[in-house]
Motif scaffolding. Sequence first.
Motif, PDB file in Angstrom:
ATOM      1  N   ALA A 279      84.864  16.480 -17.583  1.00 27.87           N
ATOM      2  CA  ALA A 279      85.852  17.131 -18.451  1.00 27.87           C
ATOM      3  C   ALA A 279      85.666  16.718 -19.911  1.00 27.87           C
ATOM      4  CB  ALA A 279      87.259  16.776 -17.986  1.00 27.87           C
ATOM      5  N   GLN A 280      84.420  16.661 -20.361  1.00 24.71           N
ATOM      6  CA  GLN A 280      84.177  16.278 -21.751  1.00 24.71           C
ATOM      7  C   GLN A 280      84.792  17.287 -22.716  1.00 24.71           C
ATOM      8  OE1 GLN A 280      80.263  14.779 -23.030  1.00 24.71           O
ATOM      9  NE2 GLN A 280      79.680  14.857 -20.875  1.00 24.71           N
ATOM     10  N   SER A 281      85.259  16.765 -23.837  1.00 23.19           N
ATOM     11  CA  SER A 281      85.811  17.643 -24.858  1.00 23.19           C
ATOM     12  C   SER A 281      84.680  18.275 -25.660  1.00 23.19           C
ATOM     13  CB  SER A 281      86.726  16.854 -25.802  1.00 23.19           C
ATOM     14  OG  SER A 281      85.954  16.107 -26.727  1.00 23.19           O
ATOM     15  N   SER A 282      85.041  19.226 -26.507  1.00 25.56           N
ATOM     16  CA  SER A 282      84.051  19.885 -27.356  1.00 25.56           C
ATOM     17  C   SER A 282      83.473  18.930 -28.387  1.00 25.56           C
ATOM     18  CB  SER A 282      84.682  21.085 -28.065  1.00 25.56           C
ATOM     19  OG  SER A 282      85.816  20.682 -28.829  1.00 25.56           O
ATOM     20  N   ARG A 283      84.101  17.795 -28.569  1.00 27.50           N
ATOM     21  CA  ARG A 283      83.587  16.798 -29.515  1.00 27.50           C
ATOM     22  C   ARG A 283      82.206  16.303 -29.105  1.00 27.50           C
ATOM     23  NH1 ARG A 283      82.754  11.731 -29.859  1.00 27.50           N
ATOM     24  NH2 ARG A 283      82.902  10.626 -31.854  1.00 27.50           N
ATOM     25  N   THR A 284      81.975  16.213 -27.788  1.00 26.69           N
ATOM     26  CA  THR A 284      80.717  15.630 -27.319  1.00 26.69           C
ATOM     27  C   THR A 284      79.879  16.562 -26.458  1.00 26.69           C
ATOM     28  OG1 THR A 284      81.879  14.678 -25.412  1.00 26.69           O
ATOM     29  CG2 THR A 284      81.644  13.291 -27.352  1.00 26.69           C
ATOM     30  N   ALA A 285      80.439  17.669 -26.028  1.00 24.86           N
ATOM     31  CA  ALA A 285      79.692  18.513 -25.096  1.00 24.86           C
ATOM     32  C   ALA A 285      79.898  19.983 -25.404  1.00 24.86           C
ATOM     33  CB  ALA A 285      80.118  18.229 -23.656  1.00 24.86           C
ATOM     34  N   GLY A 286      78.813  20.735 -25.361  1.00 21.31           N
ATOM     35  CA  GLY A 286      78.873  22.170 -25.574  1.00 21.31           C
ATOM     36  C   GLY A 286      79.006  22.923 -24.270  1.00 21.31           C
ATOM     37  N   GLU A 287      78.926  24.228 -24.371  1.00 17.03           N
ATOM     38  CA  GLU A 287      79.040  25.090 -23.208  1.00 17.03           C
ATOM     39  C   GLU A 287      77.879  24.822 -22.234  1.00 17.03           C
ATOM     40  OE1 GLU A 287      80.064  29.818 -22.555  1.00 17.03           O
ATOM     41  OE2 GLU A 287      78.662  29.234 -24.136  1.00 17.03           O
ATOM     42  N   ASN A 288      78.204  24.826 -20.942  1.00 17.73           N
ATOM     43  CA  ASN A 288      77.222  24.634 -19.875  1.00 17.73           C
ATOM     44  C   ASN A 288      76.504  23.293 -19.987  1.00 17.73           C
ATOM     45  OD1 ASN A 288      75.862  25.428 -17.530  1.00 17.73           O
ATOM     46  ND2 ASN A 288      74.204  26.410 -18.651  1.00 17.73           N
ATOM     47  N   HIS A 289      77.250  22.267 -20.415  1.00 17.65           N
ATOM     48  CA  HIS A 289      76.628  20.966 -20.635  1.00 17.65           C
ATOM     49  C   HIS A 289      76.216  20.267 -19.339  1.00 17.65           C
ATOM     50  CE1 HIS A 289      80.835  19.867 -19.816  1.00 17.65           C
ATOM     51  NE2 HIS A 289      80.382  18.689 -19.456  1.00 17.65           N
ATOM     52  N   GLU A 290      76.696  20.737 -18.192  1.00 12.56           N
ATOM     53  CA  GLU A 290      76.359  20.080 -16.932  1.00 12.56           C
ATOM     54  C   GLU A 290      75.061  20.590 -16.323  1.00 12.56           C
ATOM     55  OE1 GLU A 290      79.571  19.576 -14.226  1.00 12.56           O
ATOM     56  OE2 GLU A 290      81.068  19.326 -15.794  1.00 12.56           O
ATOM     57  N   ALA A 291      74.497  21.642 -16.916  1.00 15.49           N
ATOM     58  CA  ALA A 291      73.312  22.276 -16.323  1.00 15.49           C
ATOM     59  C   ALA A 291      72.148  21.311 -16.167  1.00 15.49           C
ATOM     60  CB  ALA A 291      72.891  23.475 -17.170  1.00 15.49           C
ATOM     61  N   GLN A 292      71.979  20.394 -17.107  1.00 13.52           N
ATOM     62  CA  GLN A 292      70.830  19.491 -17.038  1.00 13.52           C
ATOM     63  C   GLN A 292      70.894  18.568 -15.822  1.00 13.52           C
ATOM     64  OE1 GLN A 292      70.813  16.354 -20.128  1.00 13.52           O
ATOM     65  NE2 GLN A 292      72.866  17.054 -20.708  1.00 13.52           N
ATOM     66  N   TYR A 293      72.080  18.416 -15.249  1.00 16.00           N
ATOM     67  CA  TYR A 293      72.230  17.546 -14.082  1.00 16.00           C
ATOM     68  C   TYR A 293      72.364  18.320 -12.776  1.00 16.00           C
ATOM     69  CZ  TYR A 293      73.310  14.340 -17.884  1.00 16.00           C
ATOM     70  OH  TYR A 293      73.249  13.617 -19.045  1.00 16.00           O
ATOM     71  N   VAL A 294      73.031  19.465 -12.813  1.00 17.44           N
ATOM     72  CA  VAL A 294      73.290  20.192 -11.563  1.00 17.44           C
ATOM     73  C   VAL A 294      72.525  21.512 -11.483  1.00 17.44           C
ATOM     74  CG1 VAL A 294      75.588  19.175 -11.370  1.00 17.44           C
ATOM     75  CG2 VAL A 294      75.325  21.417 -12.460  1.00 17.44           C
ATOM     76  N   GLY A 295      71.890  21.910 -12.580  1.00 16.83           N
ATOM     77  CA  GLY A 295      71.252  23.220 -12.616  1.00 16.83           C
ATOM     78  C   GLY A 295      70.121  23.406 -11.633  1.00 16.83           C
ATOM     79  N   HIS A 296      69.514  22.309 -11.196  1.00 15.06           N
ATOM     80  CA  HIS A 296      68.373  22.406 -10.268  1.00 15.06           C
ATOM     81  C   HIS A 296      68.782  22.296  -8.807  1.00 15.06           C
ATOM     82  CE1 HIS A 296      69.178  18.137 -10.476  1.00 15.06           C
ATOM     83  NE2 HIS A 296      68.374  17.923  -9.440  1.00 15.06           N
ATOM     84  N   LEU A 297      70.062  22.037  -8.534  1.00 13.20           N
ATOM     85  CA  LEU A 297      70.469  21.697  -7.171  1.00 13.20           C
ATOM     86  C   LEU A 297      70.646  22.906  -6.261  1.00 13.20           C
ATOM     87  CD1 LEU A 297      72.998  18.796  -7.875  1.00 13.20           C
ATOM     88  CD2 LEU A 297      70.605  18.634  -7.145  1.00 13.20           C
ATOM     89  N   LYS A 298      70.776  24.089  -6.834  1.00 21.34           N
ATOM     90  CA  LYS A 298      70.971  25.277  -6.008  1.00 21.34           C
ATOM     91  C   LYS A 298      69.779  25.511  -5.066  1.00 21.34           C
ATOM     92  CE  LYS A 298      71.644  30.279  -6.311  1.00 21.34           C
ATOM     93  NZ  LYS A 298      72.296  30.356  -4.989  1.00 21.34           N
ATOM     94  N   LYS A 299      68.602  25.076  -5.457  1.00 21.94           N
ATOM     95  CA  LYS A 299      67.420  25.326  -4.625  1.00 21.94           C
ATOM     96  C   LYS A 299      67.442  24.530  -3.319  1.00 21.94           C
ATOM     97  CE  LYS A 299      64.544  21.931  -7.093  1.00 21.94           C
ATOM     98  NZ  LYS A 299      63.363  21.775  -7.976  1.00 21.94           N
TER      99      LYS A 299
END
Length: 721
Positions: A279-299
Amino acid sequence: MGLSDRYDILFEPVRIGPKTARNRFWQTPHATGFGTDFPGAMAGYREMKAEGGWGVVFTEATSIAPEVDKSPYVLGRMWDEGDVRNSRHVVDRIHERGSLAGTELEYHSSVSYVTEGRGLNSRGVIPVAGESGLAVSYAGTCGAMDVEDIEEIQELHVKAALRARDAGFDLITLHCGHAASILAHFLIPYYNTRTDEYGGSFENRARFARETVARVREAVGDSVAVGLRFGVDTLDEPMGLGDRGIRADGDAPRFIELMDDLVDYWDLVIGGFDWGQDAQSSRTAGENHEAQYVGHLKKYTTKPVVNVGRFSSPDTMVKVIRSGQCDFIGAARASISDPFLPEKIRTGAIDEIRECIGCNMCVSRANIGNGRIVCTQNATIGEEFRRGWHPERFTPAKNRDKNVLVIGAGPAGMECAMVLGKRGMDNVHLVEATDALGGCLNWITKIPGRVEWRHIIEYREHQFAKLKNVDTIFNTHLSADDVLDYGAEIVVVATGSKYILDGVSPFDRRSTDFLSVFGDRLLTPEDVLDHGKQVGERVLIVDTDGYFVGPGIAEYLARKGGHHVAIATPAEALGYYTKLTMEHSRMMADLRDVGVTVHVSSTVTAASAGTVTTCTPDSVIDLEADTVILVGQRQAQDDLYRDLRARANEWETNGVESVYRIGDCARPNFIADAIFSGHRLAREIDAPHPEQPLPFVRERRLIESHVDDFVLGGRANSSIY
């Protein structure tokens, strides 16, 4: 490709086990302060999301037994038939709008406080996975678990799932994330120190989750979709907490593959111990900021996947779906800021989206414990049932033939003028002394990480462009004579507040005479960020405000260069409220990175030429300063309002019927509260006494009654649930 065609993929139906979602918009579980004990408010809140087009609407984290209650935090409960009854009311309202209803069941493990149930059970106070019985530091003691305990806790999951099914929920999520649930604790070696078949190897640590999900799956049958909310470690959590989760590049893929045959969907989030990573605020994280960690897991799964990341742009949503990152756009905060975000995309009203600013005021109210949900952008949130407010509908005002003058185009004034315009007031003039909308937001958004707060201005500016009955007038300062001569029947004063230089600390009411010592080298935040006054090389910020402004100015000046910046506060933590908005740890890391010296528990005791003396519990420190910036008390700029009130005998002669004040002009507060103040007055401008809020619906049990009642305006009414 037309505008609507571009977003068609977002509105495709998606199969989730035995259920089908009408689109790809998934309102994820999040706290509201209503839980199952306030079903009217909860139903109104969740129904609004369904009406706004969210195809899947979840309630919130729901405890499955009294032994893991998190009171005073107001969350969901699925303990008994009373909870089934209240939940069914919520589910029915979601279903009436055509959406699937979901619940997130959780056994909170050793982070529970159990103040409600007192934790009295045969397993000890709070059972955990480890044989050692170690608890996290703030939760007190806990008991170790034997195999019988494990079976009993699994049975609690089954019973709660059956109740959820009976309440009509379509989807049941078991929580295995943020290192809060017992499923996660068994899986994470940091917590699981067992040496039996439930500890040690990955397969053993995952055994509890697999057995629990299998038992739930068998119990509820094929009429309900069952899934897991799974949190993965970001590896960069502050304070060395990154080893308290499951590595995204380690055990996470293995766990997904191991559990995939048992689940119908995956809700993938980040955060091992610190859920503020999610739940990072906009101060430290932009849109879709979790992709680098979870973006590969769908496979690693054959089932639908939900991702979150404060999604706000429809184009980003399309991109992540087409890329194969996920199947559903999950959102909590975006759905709070604009419950009608999906419907606005579907109908091509993209420019009407009330975009989340990522301030995390909603998160802060949840972290307070029993706070009702609020939103800076959307004043109607949480008031759907209590006040009957709708974010997109405004009834014509009974006195709409009146002319209204709103003085001050800050957050409260903008909101009030906008809502008055939408209520059809004949003529609304929003008069501003400067050359722009926004008030304090124009300097606040210069602070590092706060630029997205400009969405507050941009949304209302767009609305004004469409409201032909609202005129914005700039560079105009009005005196009491000007107001009385203006020709408006209704006058609303929204002149805000300003930081002051009296040096009085709200911690001990002591005053330090900085002004006589530092003169024009004593500044306020507005002096620095709004008026551009000169700042010396050695800067000391004295912060008794306790939120983001003091630390923000420190970071701003340090990044600007040419300044040695120190900040002192009598509080035990700098910017304490940022702990509640989940920003504090990263804020402190950023201040360290740019070389800001921080002094906490540091009370100013004296000021002399070039030096400020502070006292800590252990020492007395002399801090050198060319410039002192006081971030202390704010004072309402209400002189105009008081002048007008003092001349009330002249109102009738000049055609003035009423004068009101809103926002910081009435009481300096959070921006969210200033906006609510302006919204509330405009919603009730045709009430008998608009200066007094109308009664709202209260949900409560009344003694000596045969039914559960609520009280509206002092009048008891039979409840419908």
